[in-house]
Design a protein around this motif. Structure first.
Motif, PDB file in Angstrom:
ATOM      1  N   LEU A  13       0.823  -1.206   0.000  1.00  0.00           N
ATOM      2  CA  LEU A  13       0.000   0.000   0.000  1.00  0.00           C
ATOM      3  C   LEU A  13       0.860   1.262   0.000  1.00  0.00           C
ATOM      4  O   LEU A  13       0.535   2.238  -0.668  1.00  0.00           O
ATOM      5  N   ASN A  81      -5.716   2.182  -3.571  1.00  0.00           N
ATOM      6  CA  ASN A  81      -5.133   2.645  -2.308  1.00  0.00           C
ATOM      7  C   ASN A  81      -6.230   3.052  -1.329  1.00  0.00           C
ATOM      8  O   ASN A  81      -6.103   2.816  -0.120  1.00  0.00           O
ATOM      9  N   ARG A  84      -8.018   0.347   0.929  1.00  0.00           N
ATOM     10  CA  ARG A  84      -7.209  -0.321   1.958  1.00  0.00           C
ATOM     11  C   ARG A  84      -8.080  -1.131   2.842  1.00  0.00           C
ATOM     12  O   ARG A  84      -7.924  -1.895   3.595  1.00  0.00           O
TER      13      ARG A  84
END
Length: 84
Positions: A13, A81, A84
């Motif tokens: 990430l 992203n 997450r």
């Protein structure tokens, strides 16, 4: 007790966020270059350098394609992203 050791997922990430940040910077640079190429083509046209101005416009179009692809890739990376 929670483990504060970074996991591979955290590293992935973080790398993905770096891609997003780098893409945004690259897009900014591309926009600046496109602006300069536009001004250059206008000046060349005014000086009667039509062929060279045409070559500059072709380069502008190629950069536009690169910019569009980079925006798509950056958007996809940002969505991943954020998930997450």
């Amino acid at each position: 007790m929670t483990d504060s050791t970074p996991t591979q997922n955290d590293a992935d990430l973080d790398a993905l966020q770096e891609v997003v940040d780098d893409s945004k910077y690259a897009l900014s640079v591309l926009e600046d270059v496109q602006g300069l190429l536009f001004r250059l083509s206008e000046e060349l046209e005014e000086k009667g350098e039509g062929t060279l101005a045409g070559d500059v416009r072709v380069s502008q179009h190629a950069l536009e394609t690169v910019r569009e692809r980079l925006e798509r890739a950056s958007g996809t990376a940002q969505e991943l992203n954020e998930g997450r």
